[in-house]
Design a protein around this motif. Structure first.
Motif, short mmCIF file in Angstrom:
data_model
loop_
_atom_site.label_atom_id
_atom_site.label_comp_id
_atom_site.label_asym_id
_atom_site.label_seq_id
_atom_site.Cartn_x
_atom_site.Cartn_y
_atom_site.Cartn_z
N SER A 498 -30.10 -0.27 -28.56
CA SER A 498 -29.61 1.49 -28.60
C SER A 498 -30.03 1.79 -27.35
CB SER A 498 -31.29 2.73 -29.76
OG SER A 498 -30.35 2.42 -31.10
N ARG A 499 -30.78 1.01 -26.60
CA ARG A 499 -31.80 0.72 -24.88
C ARG A 499 -30.41 1.17 -24.69
NH1 ARG A 499 -37.06 0.36 -24.17
NH2 ARG A 499 -38.22 -1.12 -25.48
N PRO A 500 -29.17 1.27 -24.34
CA PRO A 500 -28.48 1.03 -23.35
C PRO A 500 -27.94 2.25 -23.47
CG PRO A 500 -28.01 -1.56 -24.40
CD PRO A 500 -29.23 -1.05 -25.24
N VAL A 501 -27.96 2.97 -24.68
CA VAL A 501 -27.40 4.17 -24.85
C VAL A 501 -28.05 5.05 -24.72
CG1 VAL A 501 -26.47 5.55 -26.69
CG2 VAL A 501 -26.19 3.29 -26.87
N ALA A 502 -29.57 4.88 -24.91
CA ALA A 502 -30.58 5.89 -24.27
C ALA A 502 -30.78 6.06 -22.58
CB ALA A 502 -32.13 5.11 -24.95
N ALA A 503 -30.75 4.99 -21.83
CA ALA A 503 -30.61 4.77 -20.29
C ALA A 503 -29.38 5.31 -20.06
CB ALA A 503 -30.44 2.97 -20.06
N LYS A 504 -28.55 5.73 -20.63
CA LYS A 504 -27.01 5.63 -19.83
C LYS A 504 -27.20 7.76 -19.95
CE LYS A 504 -22.55 6.59 -18.58
NZ LYS A 504 -22.82 7.11 -17.51
N ALA A 505 -27.97 7.90 -21.66
CA ALA A 505 -28.07 9.49 -21.74
C ALA A 505 -28.72 10.23 -21.17
CB ALA A 505 -28.70 9.41 -22.91
N LYS A 506 -30.06 9.66 -20.86
CA LYS A 506 -31.47 9.65 -19.84
C LYS A 506 -30.67 9.92 -18.06
CE LYS A 506 -35.92 8.95 -18.17
NZ LYS A 506 -36.57 8.24 -17.98
N GLN A 507 -29.57 9.00 -17.89
CA GLN A 507 -28.69 9.06 -16.82
C GLN A 507 -27.97 10.14 -16.28
OE1 GLN A 507 -27.13 5.18 -16.16
NE2 GLN A 507 -25.99 6.17 -13.27
N ALA A 508 -27.34 10.73 -17.06
CA ALA A 508 -26.58 11.46 -17.30
C ALA A 508 -27.53 12.98 -17.67
CB ALA A 508 -25.23 11.29 -19.07
N HIS A 509 -28.65 13.02 -18.35
CA HIS A 509 -29.43 14.67 -18.18
C HIS A 509 -30.55 14.48 -17.18
CE1 HIS A 509 -31.55 17.44 -20.03
NE2 HIS A 509 -33.02 16.84 -19.52
N LEU A 510 -29.91 13.38 -16.29
CA LEU A 510 -30.69 13.48 -14.74
C LEU A 510 -29.99 13.86 -14.05
CD1 LEU A 510 -33.54 10.12 -14.54
CD2 LEU A 510 -33.87 13.45 -15.39
N THR A 511 -29.17 13.46 -13.95
CA THR A 511 -27.83 13.86 -13.08
C THR A 511 -27.61 15.58 -13.32
OG1 THR A 511 -27.01 11.60 -13.09
CG2 THR A 511 -25.49 13.26 -12.53
N THR A 512 -27.39 15.81 -14.55
CA THR A 512 -26.95 17.22 -14.48
C THR A 512 -28.61 18.41 -13.77
OG1 THR A 512 -26.06 16.80 -16.11
CG2 THR A 512 -26.54 18.89 -16.18
N LEU A 513 -29.57 17.96 -14.45
CA LEU A 513 -30.98 18.72 -13.60
C LEU A 513 -30.42 18.37 -12.31
CD1 LEU A 513 -33.40 17.33 -16.38
CD2 LEU A 513 -32.21 19.43 -16.21
N LYS A 514 -30.63 17.56 -11.56
CA LYS A 514 -30.10 17.67 -10.02
C LYS A 514 -29.44 18.42 -9.38
CE LYS A 514 -31.60 15.30 -6.61
NZ LYS A 514 -33.53 15.56 -6.49
N HIS A 515 -28.61 18.16 -10.60
CA HIS A 515 -27.46 19.84 -9.76
C HIS A 515 -27.54 20.55 -9.83
CE1 HIS A 515 -23.08 19.93 -8.75
NE2 HIS A 515 -22.98 21.28 -9.50
N ILE A 516 -28.46 20.67 -11.41
CA ILE A 516 -28.48 22.45 -11.03
C ILE A 516 -29.33 22.81 -10.36
CG2 ILE A 516 -29.42 23.83 -12.96
CD1 ILE A 516 -28.02 22.04 -14.92
N GLN A 517 -30.67 22.04 -9.93
CA GLN A 517 -31.52 23.04 -8.81
C GLN A 517 -31.45 22.54 -7.81
OE1 GLN A 517 -35.03 19.64 -10.41
NE2 GLN A 517 -35.12 21.12 -12.46
N ALA A 518 -30.25 21.53 -7.06
CA ALA A 518 -30.20 21.51 -6.30
C ALA A 518 -29.91 23.08 -5.66
CB ALA A 518 -28.73 20.95 -5.55
N PRO A 519 -29.97 22.95 -3.94
CA PRO A 519 -30.40 24.55 -3.38
C PRO A 519 -28.74 24.56 -3.89
CG PRO A 519 -31.29 23.22 -1.95
CD PRO A 519 -30.85 22.44 -2.77
N TRP A 520 -28.11 26.44 -3.70
CA TRP A 520 -26.02 26.59 -3.25
C TRP A 520 -25.91 25.33 -1.83
CZ3 TRP A 520 -23.97 28.62 0.97
CH2 TRP A 520 -25.29 29.60 1.55
N TRP A 521 -26.49 25.47 -0.61
CA TRP A 521 -25.63 25.54 0.00
C TRP A 521 -25.44 24.11 0.51
CZ3 TRP A 521 -28.18 21.52 2.45
CH2 TRP A 521 -30.09 21.49 2.69
N LYS A 522 -26.56 22.75 -0.36
CA LYS A 522 -25.86 21.32 -0.84
C LYS A 522 -24.67 21.56 -1.58
CE LYS A 522 -29.52 19.36 -0.34
NZ LYS A 522 -31.08 18.62 -0.44
#
Length: 554
Positions: A498-522
């Protein structure tokens, strides 16, 4: 060949003409008028008299007299005009018989031509005459000649084309005299009313000359009689033939005809005909003419097409006739074979009947001979024995017929009985105990089938889960860094299932958070589906505290 039963008056007149001198022949021929007038019109007697006149060449004598100089004939124009009436009456309703070709091809055209020549001579005499009484007499003779010509054309319409094409007729039409011109135009109008189709069969030059003369008389003659007759004649020609109307409407010779007609001062006698003619020459009338012309063209095309189809069918007619003949002959052969077969069967039946009769006759003769041999005391006994044998034979045949009839009637019920017996025999072979055993075996096999199907479904689900896990592992392995670049904790991600699955899920989650918190001009130049790079240190944050299900202890 002279006809039989000739009228004696014709015979005596023919003999008198043959014996008399040449200068007395015209006066003698005038007696024919009295003979014709005294015979009822339309009777068979008048028809017979006309045939006798033609057979004894009295009509030919009349033609010869009409071709002579008027000054040499006794009685002058009076005799000639009466001879034209006699000749015209004799040609009407005549049945020439064997001499039909000579009558239609020589005598009739010569008579029409002589009438036109006489008309021209009378026209010249009328123009040169000085006295009024003389002019009236010549005009009267001219009218008699034209009437005779019209009667001849009315009875023999095939001469109309010859008359219209004659130069003598055109000269008569081109006269400057009002009386002569009116008479000729009236005759032309009457001729066209009989058969206007011959007007288009003449040469184009002659037709143009006639039209030119009629139009000239209509536009330039001051006489209202001539103008009225010319208007009626031109209207009749235009209404009868669309080609003439188109010629008057479009030809350069008659280009200003309509405008000139409008300038005319119509009189009370022919104003209606003049208005009709102007209406025909108007553009609206021309449009109607064009439509009629198109209609005639369509009719002509249809006629040619139908003619082509008819000729095509006629070409196929020989093969169709051959096919019909073949079918007819085949049918006739079959009928003959059938008749021959029936005849043979009838002959065979008659032969069988004769054989039976002959056999019966022989048996009776044999019986009689046996009766002669048998003692008289034994005859009655012999007859009784024969009667008993005959009765037995009759009874045997009757019983056989009756049994066969009963068997045919009982055959359906016998078939049903056999079928019922067969069904009963097949059903009684299995007992109740055997049926129960078979039922229990069927239930066990059905239960075994359902259990095996459930196991197969579970194994199929397990296979699908393994395939999904293998696909995920392959994808993670493809995206994993090399061994040189790997850090301490990254290899542990591949220890557990299950570790690969968890790693892939965490990576997707952080990517989404990073995109949401980024400024609008980016986000201006980015798309919604573009991935954002996340630092590896952020990805490893709290990875040790994350619960990963299914991990095994070290």
């Amino acid at each position: 060949m002279k006809p039989t039963g000739t009228d004696p008056r014709i015979l005596s007149l023919a003999a008198e003409v043959a014996k008399s001198p040449e200068q007395n022949v015209p006066v003698i021929l005038l007696k024919l008028k009295e003979i014709i007038n005294n015979t009822p019109l339309g009777s068979s007697e008048l028809k017979k008299i006309k045939q006798d006149i033609y057979c004894y060449d009295l009509m030919q004598y009349c033609l010869l007299v009409l071709s002579q100089d008027c000054s040499r004939i006794q009685g002058g124009w009076t005799t000639i005009s009466q001879l034209t009436q006699i000749l015209s009456h004799c040609c009407l309703g005549l049945e020439p018989g064997e001499d039909a070709e000579e009558f239609y091809n020589e005598l009739l055209p010569s008579a029409a031509e002589n009438f036109l020549v006489l008309g021209r001579q009378l026209q010249t005499c009328f123009i040169n005459a000085a006295k009024g009484e003389e002019k009236d007499a010549l005009l009267h003779f001219f009218q008699i000649v034209t009437d005779s010509l019209f009667w001849l054309l009315e009875g023999h319409v095939q001469l109309i084309q010859n008359v219209l094409q004659s130069d003598h007729f055109l000269h008569l039409l081109q006269t400057d005299s009002v009386q002569i011109g009116s008479t000729v135009m009236t005759m032309l109008q009457n001729i066209l009313q009989i058969n206007s189709g011959d007007l288009l069969r003449i040469e184009g030059k002659t037709l143009h000359s006639i039209l030119d003369e009629v139009v000239f008389k209509l536009l330039s003659t001051p006489s209202p009689v001539i103008r009225s007759t010319a208007t009626k004649l031109l209207l009749l020609m235009a209404e009868s033939h669309q080609e003439i109307l188109i010629l008057l409407r479009l030809s350069g010779c008659y280009k200003e005809l309509r405008s000139l007609l409008n300038k005319q001062e119509p009189g009370t006698e022919f104003s209606q005909e003049l208005r009709q003619l102007i209406g025909l020459l108007s553009p609206k009338g021309y449009q109607e003419v064009e439509e009629q012309k198109l209609h005639q063209a369509a009719c002509l095309i249809q006629a040619y097409w139908k003619g082509f189809q008819t000729r095509k069918r006629l070409k196929k007619l020989p093969s169709a006739v051959i096919t019909l003949q073949r079918n007819f002959r085949s049918k006739r052969t079959k009928m003959l074979l059938k008749l021959n077969r029936q005849k043979e069967e009838e002959d065979h039946r008659l032969q069988l009947q004769l054989q039976r009769q002959r056999a019966m006759r022989l048996s009776r003769e044999l019986r009689l001979s046996m009766l002669e041999i048998v003692h008289p005391g034994q005859v009655e006994k012999h007859n009784r024995e024969i009667e008993e044998k005959s009765a037995l034979i009759i009874q045997k045949h009757w019983r056989g017929y009756r049994e066969r009839k009963n068997f045919r009637q009982q055959r359906p019920s016998l078939t049903e009985y056999k079928a019922a017996v067969t069904l009963q025999r097949a059903g009684s072979q299995i007992s109740d105990i055997t049926s129960k055993e078979l039922h229990s075996q069927a239930q066990e096999r059905l239960q075994h089938y359902f259990m095996s199907r459930a196991l197969e479904e579970r194994s199929q689900q397990h296979r699908e889960a393994l395939m999904a896990q293998i696909s995920t592992n392959i994808e993670q392995l493809l995206k994993a860094p090399s061994l040189k670049e790997a850090e301490g904790k990254e290899p542990e991600l591949f220890v557990s299932r299950s570790r690969p699955v968890a790693a892939k899920a965490k990576q997707a989650h952080l990517t989404t958070l990073k995109h949401i918190q980024a400024p609008w001009w980016k986000k201006l130049g980015e798309e919604a589906e573009d991935e954002i790079d996340v630092p590896k240190d952020e990805l490893s944050v709290e990875l040790g505290t994350l619960f990963i299900g299914g991990t095994k202890p070290p």
